[in-house]
Design a protein around this motif. Structure first.
Motif, PDB file in Angstrom:
ATOM      1  N   ARG A  67     -10.386  -4.642  -4.264  1.00 36.86           N
ATOM      2  CA  ARG A  67     -10.170  -2.947  -4.988  1.00 36.86           C
ATOM      3  C   ARG A  67      -9.768  -3.056  -7.061  1.00 36.86           C
ATOM      4  NH1 ARG A  67      -6.651   0.675  -4.053  1.00 36.86           N
ATOM      5  NH2 ARG A  67      -4.462  -0.069  -3.787  1.00 36.86           N
ATOM      6  N   GLU A  69      -6.993  -0.297  -9.457  1.00 38.65           N
ATOM      7  CA  GLU A  69      -6.577   0.391  -9.673  1.00 38.65           C
ATOM      8  C   GLU A  69      -6.025   0.593 -10.313  1.00 38.65           C
ATOM      9  OE1 GLU A  69      -5.569   2.673  -6.337  1.00 38.65           O
ATOM     10  OE2 GLU A  69      -4.485   3.372  -7.699  1.00 38.65           O
ATOM     11  N   ASN A  70      -5.784   1.931 -11.666  1.00 39.03           N
ATOM     12  CA  ASN A  70      -5.757   1.445 -12.624  1.00 39.03           C
ATOM     13  C   ASN A  70      -4.175   2.303 -12.635  1.00 39.03           C
ATOM     14  OD1 ASN A  70      -7.251   1.665 -14.569  1.00 39.03           O
ATOM     15  ND2 ASN A  70      -8.810   3.064 -14.060  1.00 39.03           N
ATOM     16  N   ASP A  71      -3.120   2.125 -13.340  1.00 40.10           N
ATOM     17  CA  ASP A  71      -1.732   1.783 -12.767  1.00 40.10           C
ATOM     18  C   ASP A  71      -0.748   2.467 -14.244  1.00 40.10           C
ATOM     19  OD1 ASP A  71      -1.938  -0.491 -13.552  1.00 40.10           O
ATOM     20  OD2 ASP A  71      -0.416  -1.355 -12.470  1.00 40.10           O
ATOM     21  N   TYR A 133      -1.478  -2.284  -4.234  1.00 46.67           N
ATOM     22  CA  TYR A 133      -1.531  -2.464  -5.551  1.00 46.67           C
ATOM     23  C   TYR A 133      -2.753  -1.936  -5.910  1.00 46.67           C
ATOM     24  CZ  TYR A 133       2.801  -5.066  -5.051  1.00 46.67           C
ATOM     25  OH  TYR A 133       4.817  -5.080  -4.282  1.00 46.67           O
ATOM     26  N   GLY A 134      -3.953  -3.623  -5.770  1.00 47.56           N
ATOM     27  CA  GLY A 134      -4.611  -3.385  -6.428  1.00 47.56           C
ATOM     28  C   GLY A 134      -5.119  -3.912  -7.499  1.00 47.56           C
ATOM     29  N   SER A 136      -5.356  -4.394 -11.242  1.00 52.99           N
ATOM     30  CA  SER A 136      -5.364  -3.165 -12.449  1.00 52.99           C
ATOM     31  C   SER A 136      -5.470  -3.873 -13.379  1.00 52.99           C
ATOM     32  CB  SER A 136      -3.719  -2.797 -12.860  1.00 52.99           C
ATOM     33  OG  SER A 136      -3.224  -2.959 -13.544  1.00 52.99           O
TER      34      SER A 136
ATOM     35  N   THR B 145     -14.382   0.321  -8.867  1.00 51.52           N
ATOM     36  CA  THR B 145     -13.391   1.166  -8.296  1.00 51.52           C
ATOM     37  C   THR B 145     -13.655   2.541  -8.597  1.00 51.52           C
ATOM     38  OG1 THR B 145     -11.982  -0.661  -6.865  1.00 51.52           O
ATOM     39  CG2 THR B 145     -11.405   1.381  -6.458  1.00 51.52           C
ATOM     40  N   SER B 147     -10.761   5.256  -7.937  1.00 57.14           N
ATOM     41  CA  SER B 147      -9.202   5.698  -7.266  1.00 57.14           C
ATOM     42  C   SER B 147      -9.489   6.937  -7.042  1.00 57.14           C
ATOM     43  CB  SER B 147      -7.843   5.552  -7.909  1.00 57.14           C
ATOM     44  OG  SER B 147      -7.998   3.990  -8.821  1.00 57.14           O
ATOM     45  N   ASP B 150      -8.455   6.999  -0.440  1.00 58.66           N
ATOM     46  CA  ASP B 150      -8.315   5.716  -0.458  1.00 58.66           C
ATOM     47  C   ASP B 150      -9.074   4.606  -1.776  1.00 58.66           C
ATOM     48  OD1 ASP B 150      -6.501   5.539   1.989  1.00 58.66           O
ATOM     49  OD2 ASP B 150      -8.219   5.528   2.750  1.00 58.66           O
ATOM     50  N   GLY B 151      -9.825   5.111  -2.362  1.00 57.82           N
ATOM     51  CA  GLY B 151     -10.762   4.363  -3.064  1.00 57.82           C
ATOM     52  C   GLY B 151     -12.155   4.625  -2.731  1.00 57.82           C
ATOM     53  N   ASN B 153     -14.772   1.555  -3.217  1.00 56.59           N
ATOM     54  CA  ASN B 153     -15.405   0.722  -4.052  1.00 56.59           C
ATOM     55  C   ASN B 153     -17.305   0.734  -4.312  1.00 56.59           C
ATOM     56  OD1 ASN B 153     -12.606  -0.245  -3.610  1.00 56.59           O
ATOM     57  ND2 ASN B 153     -13.237  -1.709  -1.654  1.00 56.59           N
TER      58      ASN B 153
END
Lengths: 287, 219
Positions: A67, A69-71, A133-134, A136, B145, B147, B150-151, B153
């Motif tokens: 997946r 994940e924006n961070d 994490y995912g 990014s 995804t 977010s 749990d997000g 997909n």
């Protein structure tokens, strides 16, 4: 003994039906097999231990479906600059290694960036399978920007007067507070990190001024952050300082030149002015 | 001027000016910087433009999502890299970041402006080659995804069409319309069990502005 090396386009036969390009200039690479073997061995001998280190430091947690994940808020973007620096550093190191193996500067620059970006993206994809994490996109953006700087410098020579540098000193905030009792990795210690954009200003000076300023003296603009909490808290630091470009020192020794080139990836302590939150500081700064 | 007024002024300035200034820089200044003082200033013949070579791009795409998609709309920004195979075809890998507005009261357990990330493989076909402005059609498949919790997909197709303007040896600018169909699911199954989350298909239509760099660099 030397051998010629196949052109990259020859590796893409399935796509050649769409290839309408004109004939390219002949590659001037003159590959030295022994050196190339040595470079490959050292690369593998580095990548494998680094993979194990990262496995222990970052990827030990539970796996999850891939997946994104924006961070963006994670470390006030100092992490993003760190990714850019790492992409730049890896691309340049691969480029030097390939050049030493006999590839032309042109080919080395191209494949150096490809290899540097590939390694960075492999790390990012591994992150994508981590539960926390995912992958990014922000990290990937800056990986790409860093890895392609050498390509940009090849195409636009004026950019060769700019480079990225790094300075680091372990921070107590990371060790004793943020990650107390947890696995630590110095690459994650963004409170002890400053990423610098270094400029050799001689190209902007007139001949008279330029000759009066030592060729190894430059300027650097650094960005860092302190008191981070990994969710957007902390304070930024911006520093303008003198910088030393050792590779501008002329020498007959190739070993010394190589050492100077490597040292130039690091910003050494130098006097400057720093904005630290709301404070203005003068001093010799490191990191 | 009080400190509160000054702060409000600063915030308003940031909100209203930074976006347009960045956009103007990307669209107007950067291309000129990139083409000024380079090793190959002389423009080549038009028919030698865009042959086999590397390609990098930056793209912005605001979109409107249909109400049946459980989303109101959003935007993405992407960086891409790939190969230009010929004047008629190129492929890129795009890395996306952005946000999607999920309105309150939908079946999903979280709402608001949720971060979106993704990556896609996109191919572009050009028509009327040999001219400075080339119509194009592009198609891509991506993984995404949203977010939050749990997000979610997703995976799906994007289609795009428009025109690309080769305004220098190294830089092109394109404007197009875009349509995405992305199927989202709950990867862990936890949201489905906890709040009855159901998989949904996001259909979004919007515009895309892209600046591409062709550094004329090959091994």
């Amino acid at each position: 003994m030397t051998i010629s090396f196949p052109r990259a386009s020859a590796l893409l036969p399935l796509l050649l039906f769409l290839y309408g390009g004109e004939a390219r200039a002949q590659d001037t690479s003159d590959v030295k097999p022994l050196r190339l073997t040595l470079v490959s061995a050292v690369t593998l001998g580095t990548v494998i231990p680094v993979h194990i280190y990262q496995q222990n430091a970052w990827w030990q947690g539970p796996r999850a479906p891939f997946r994104f994940e924006n961070d963006w808020a994670y470390a006030l973007n100092v992490d993003k600059l760190g990714h850019m620096y790492a992409g730049f550093l890896l691309s340049r190191m691969f480029r030097y290694s390939l050049e030493w193996s006999g590839f032309s500067e042109h080919t080395s620059t191209f494949y150096g960036s490809v290899l540097g970006l590939s390694y960075q993206m492999y790390v990012e994809v591994e992150d994508g399978f981590h539960r926390v994490y995912g992958f990014s996109p922000g990290d990937a953006f800056f990986n790409m920007m860093g890895a392609t700087i050498p390509l940009a410098q090849w195409t636009f020579p004026v950019l060769r007067n700019f480079t990225l540098k790094y300075s680091y000193w372990p921070s107590t905030g990371y060790r004793d507070e943020l990650k107390a009792g947890q696995a630590k990795a110095f690459l994650d210690d963004y409170q002890g990190t400053t990423v610098w954009l270094a400029v050799d200003p001689h190209f902007m000076m007139g001949e008279k001024v330029s000759s009066a300023v030592p060729p190894w003296l430059g300027l650097a603009f650094g960005v860092g952050a302190r008191d981070l909490n990994e969710s957007g808290g902390g304070r930024r630091q911006a520093t303008l300082a003198l910088d030393f470009n050792f590779s501008r020192i002329e020498t007959e020794s190739s070993v010394l030149h190589a050492v100077f080139t490597l040292v130039d990836f690091v910003h050494l302590p130098a006097p400057g002015i720093r904005l630290d939150g709301n404070r203005v500081l003068f001093g010799v700064f490191y990191p | 001027m009080t400190r509160a007024t000054a702060s409000a002024l600063m915030r308003a300035t940031r909100r209203t000016l930074i976006g347009p200034v960045c956009a103007a820089y990307l669209l107007l200044v950067l291309p000129r910087l990139c083409t000024a003082g380079s090793v190959s200033d002389a423009p080549p013949p038009q028919d030698s433009l865009r042959q086999f070579g590397l390609l990098f791009d930056v793209q912005a795409a605001p979109h409107y999502s249909s109400p049946s998609s459980y989303a109101d709309g959003g935007y993405t920004v992407s960086l891409g890299f790939g190969l230009n195979f010929s004047p008629v075809f190129q492929m890129t890998i795009q890395i996306y970041t952005g946000r999607e507005m999920i309105p309150r009261g939908t079946a999903k357990p979280v709402d608001g402006w949720l971060p979106v990330g993704g990556a896609s493989l996109e191919g572009t076909f050009f028509f009327a080659t040999g001219t400075p402005v080339r119509p194009y059609a592009a198609a891509g498949y991506g993984l995404y995804t949203i977010s939050g919790g749990d997000g979610y997909n997703g995976g799906g197709l994007s289609l795009e069409a428009g025109a690309e303007w080769d305004f220098s040896r190294f830089v092109s600018l394109r404007f197009g319309g875009k349509y995405d169909v992305i199927r989202y699911h709950d990867p862990t199954g936890e949201a489905s069990q906890a709040v009855g989350f159901q998989p949904f298909t996001l259909r979004a239509a919007g515009a895309a502005v892209r600046m591409a760099f062709y550094p004329d660099l090959l091994p």
